[in-house]
Design an enzyme around this catalytic site. Structure first.
Site, PDB file in Angstrom:
ATOM      1  N   GLY A 696      13.437  -0.971 -10.634  1.00 45.88           N
ATOM      2  CA  GLY A 696      14.445  -1.921 -10.134  1.00 45.88           C
ATOM      3  C   GLY A 696      15.419  -2.436 -11.180  1.00 45.88           C
ATOM      4  O   GLY A 696      16.564  -2.764 -10.852  1.00 45.88           O
ATOM      5  N   GLU A 697      14.976  -2.523 -12.421  1.00 46.71           N
ATOM      6  CA  GLU A 697      15.864  -3.058 -13.465  1.00 46.71           C
ATOM      7  C   GLU A 697      16.680  -1.946 -14.126  1.00 46.71           C
ATOM      8  O   GLU A 697      17.875  -2.097 -14.359  1.00 46.71           O
ATOM      9  CB  GLU A 697      15.046  -3.772 -14.556  1.00 46.71           C
ATOM     10  CG  GLU A 697      13.964  -4.701 -14.055  1.00 46.71           C
ATOM     11  CD  GLU A 697      14.449  -6.102 -13.727  1.00 46.71           C
ATOM     12  OE1 GLU A 697      15.655  -6.374 -13.810  1.00 46.71           O
ATOM     13  OE2 GLU A 697      13.595  -6.932 -13.366  1.00 46.71           O
TER      14      GLU A 697
HETATM   15 MO1  MOS Z   1      14.263  -9.460 -12.389  1.00 44.89          MO
HETATM   16  S1  MOS Z   1      15.868 -10.129 -13.526  1.00 44.89           S
HETATM   17  O1  MOS Z   1      13.012  -9.886 -13.463  1.00 44.89           O
HETATM   18  O2  MOS Z   1      14.198 -10.413 -11.011  1.00 44.89           O
END
Ligand code: MOS
Length: 730
Positions: A696-697
């Site tokens: 996701g990141e």
């Molecule tokens: Mo992510 S910035 O750790 O929600």
């Protein structure tokens, strides 16, 4: 034990809660209506620094429907006990309504509680506040900084001085706000000393522990419920001051209170990605091999807390072979509210200067930017000395270059045209830490062969409900629709923050562990049961699928969970799974190569992204459809960072002038072309038991520099700040 067939994992399963969401049946925090709920509206300060000298609430209190107006004049003293467990930072969190000090523009100075939202909002507009303003500082570039965090290896100064090629570059990155669709919202209800909270949060435990600490009560007396989150990107990982306001208002008014921050209040009521100034010097030999890099960073923080992102220094240490590196990161305390992680925190910030500079170096030396990166590909992690668990960046570049048609790129900038449009292609590397954290999950398999799996994690959008159902289905040997996954409630087994791309690794591993235990119980029951066709079989040879246990290679010899449990008068089997990350003996990261093609209007400077491809080495892909959703979302966020997103502060009074979605620009459909993601999709067995590295990141990292590098290739203009505006290209 025999490995289970993986029938659900790896399949493009649609979101199991998707129908509830698109039909309005999924209840978000603000959809909760405890009976007798009152509404709160916050009055926020119009100065950045100073004191409240007058506060006239008479007109507000006279409004029909108004129950309470609370400010520092009449608020009870709150204990604000220390709390280490909720992402609180060095310094001291904002105390609401405890004194007359104003620490930033937009700080809450009063709250109105009324029977209707309209009454609360109208009365809030009638609260008259007088201030004595003091000079304020909100500009990162002109304020004094804290002592730096530093890192050094080798002798970067000497290596730079003797480098064949040396670039000294300054990059500026704007402040950005997360701007999820769902605003921060909370409903609080006291039943005596017990507090129940419906919150928009990425971590129910964080809200619980923080409210318990603020009010000086036992965390066991606080229950936080948060089944659905409409996007967050990091800004709902911490518990922010409005939660305290809502709980205080409910206690003072003697009834449940709902507080929804307005879109404007989301620009100072919760955190944001801080602005940075990033000075970068790099030196290389004539073959493009990096010999040195020097990184000097400044970033904004508040005066009451220090937000220093660890991740912003990581890529500069480990992304490329560089014998000599020095780094220093100084936070600059300003009269602003505290920043917080935003998607790809730190890494996406660092990727812009580093990946732009590498592109610049490649151009200076006349080396293809992919080839230059290959020449600097390290064999191990030069910061930690550890081997990489898996690092398939070369493959990301090979696959990406082939799929994107990189060989069609004329290396000379400003040579490719399409009518009035200048066409350019750019590339950049993405990297993000593989994080994991201890977690637990409870698994209950009933005699119908259906299962309920529970963990106090969250689903802010990546599809936790679905991916965990897939993992559970395979580990239990049942189908995805037979699994119900429950999350977002502090009464469920302990889970870490739903952030940092650690959910799949951590919760996924604990879900698998719990399901493995339940399956083993069923197998043990069957092989010890004289009436079972599996009686006497080797437990290690039994596999389960379609809800049926059988001996591997002898499918006739088996029975269903239903037959087994019913015959044994068992209503269910249950177990609690747990996961504790192993001590890491490897450097673990997810990687990617991002390719962008842009068209720049030669006369207007307008940039359009035409194509984008991300190739990711993120370990095993559990749920390809959800992975695509993440990757595309990350690329869209990166397009925003590259070309649009920019929180603008008026430094005369600290006011954010574009605190709305009309003037804080984010990409819309018309700004987003066809986006494609490719996953190398192999297990990383050192990372965690299910072999994932987090996705996701990393999908946001590298997008902005890929676009910026494409803009350079199209126009010959090197822009070293974000966002890139049309006027930069004229
Ligand atoms: Mo992510 S910035 O750790 O929600």
């Amino acid at each position: 034990m025999s490995p289970q067939p993986q029938a659900a994992v790896g399949r493009p399963v649609s979101r199991v809660e998707g129908r509830l969401k698109v039909t309005g049946q999924a209840k978000y925090a603000a959809d909760q209506t405890a009976s007798g709920t009152a509404h709160a509206a916050v009055v926020d300060s119009s100065i950045a620094r100073g004191r409240i000298t007058g506060l006239d609430t008479a007109a507000a209190e006279a409004c029909p429907g108004v129950l309470r107006v609370i400010s520092h004049r009449n608020a009870p003293t709150l204990p604000y006990l220390p709390n280490r467990g909720s992402l609180n930072l060095p310094g001291e969190r904002l105390h609401v309504f405890q004194d007359d000090r104003v620490l930033f523009h937009g700080q809450p100075v009063a709250v109105v509680v009324a029977t209707t939202l309209e009454a609360a909002q109208h009365a809030a507009s009638l609260v008259h506040v007088q201030y004595t303003a003091e000079p304020s500082a909100t500009d990162l570039t002109s304020a004094p900084a804290d002592e730096p965090t530093t890192y050094a290896r080798g002798d970067a100064a000497a290596a730079l001085a003797s480098a064949a090629v040396r670039l000294d570059l300054t990059y500026r990155l704007s402040r950005m706000h997360h701007n999820p669709m769902e605003p921060h919202a909370i409903v609080t209800r006291w039943d005596g000393a017990e507090l129940t909270v419906w919150d928009k949060t990425q971590w129910v435990q964080s809200t619980r522990d923080e409210l318990a600490a603020v009010f000086g009560i036992n965390p066991a007396s606080v229950r936080v419920i948060s089944p659905y989150v409409g996007g967050a990107f990091g800004n709902a990982a911490r518990c922010w001051p409005h939660a305290t306001i809502a709980a205080l208002a409910a206690r003072e008014a003697g009834r449940p209170v709902k507080l929804v921050l307005t879109r404007r209040q989301l620009y100072f009521g919760v955190g944001y990605r801080p602005a940075y100034e990033y000075r970068l010097s790099i030196g290389s030999d004539l073959q493009g091999r990096l010999t040195a890099s020097v990184h000097d960073l400044r970033s904004e923080t508040s005066r009451y807390e220090t937000f220093a992102e660890r991740g912003v220094l990581v890529p500069g240490r480990m992304l490329y072979t560089t014998p000599n590196v020095t780094q220093s990161h100084r936070t600059v305390p300003l009269d602003v509210n505290t920043p917080t992680p935003m998607r790809g925190p730190g890494y996406s910030t660092a990727a812009f200067p580093i990946e732009s500079a590498v592109d610049e170096l490649a151009h200076e030396l006349g080396i293809d930017p992919i080839e230059l990166r290959r020449r600097n590909e390290p064999e191990n992690d030069q910061a930690s000395g550890l081997p990489f668990s898996t690092r398939r960046l070369r493959e990301c570049y090979t696959v990406g270059a082939r799929e994107f048609g990189w060989n069609r790129r004329n290396p000379k900038p400003r040579t490719t045209r399409d009518g009035d449009w200048l066409i350019g292609m750019g590339v950049a590397t993405a990297v993000y830490d593989t994080l994991r954290a201890p977690a637990q999950a409870h698994v209950r398999l009933d005699a119908r062969g259906t299962a309920v799996v529970e963990s106090a994690t969250s689903d802010m959008g990546p599809g936790t409900y679905t991916s965990m159902s897939q993992v559970a289905a395979d580990a239990l040997g049942i189908d995805v629709p037979q699994v119900t996954f429950r999350l977002g409630d502090t009464t469920l087994p302990q889970a870490p923050v739903h952030g940092g791309s650690l959910t799949m690794a951590s919760i996924g591993s604990t879900v698998q562990d719990g399901c493995d235990r339940v399956r083993q119980q069923a197998i043990a029951l069957a092989v010890g049961d004289e009436r079972s066709p599996l009686y006497g079989a080797d437990p290690a040879a039994v596999v389960v699928y379609d809800g049926r246990l059988h001996v591997k290679g002898d499918p006739a010899r088996g029975e269903t969970y239903r037959q087994l449990l019913t015959r044994n008068d068992r209503t269910h089997l249950e177990a609690t799974g747990s996961y504790t990350p192993a001590q890491s003996r490897a450097s673990m990261h997810a990687y990617g190569a991002v390719f962008a093609e842009v068209a720049v209007d030669a006369r207007l400077g307008m940039v359009r992204v035409r194509r984008m491809l991300g190739v990711y080495d993120a370990g095993r892909i559990i749920s390809p459809k959800l992975a695509d959703s993440q990757a595309i979302g990350g690329m869209v966020g990166g397009i925003g960072a590259a070309l649009m997103e920019h929180t603008v502060t008026d430094h005369r009074d600290g006011r954010i002038v574009n605190a709305n979605l009309a003037e804080y620009l984010v990409p819309v459909n018309a700004d987003v072309p066809a986006l494609k993601a490719i996953y190398l999709n192999g297990r990383d067995d050192q990372a965690d038991p299910i072999g994932v590295k987090g996705l996701g990141e990393v999908v946001l990292v590298g997008v902005a520099p890929a676009v910026a590098n494409a803009v350079f290739h199209a126009t010959g203009r090197r822009v070293r700040h974000l966002p890139i505006a049309p006027e930069d290209l004229l």
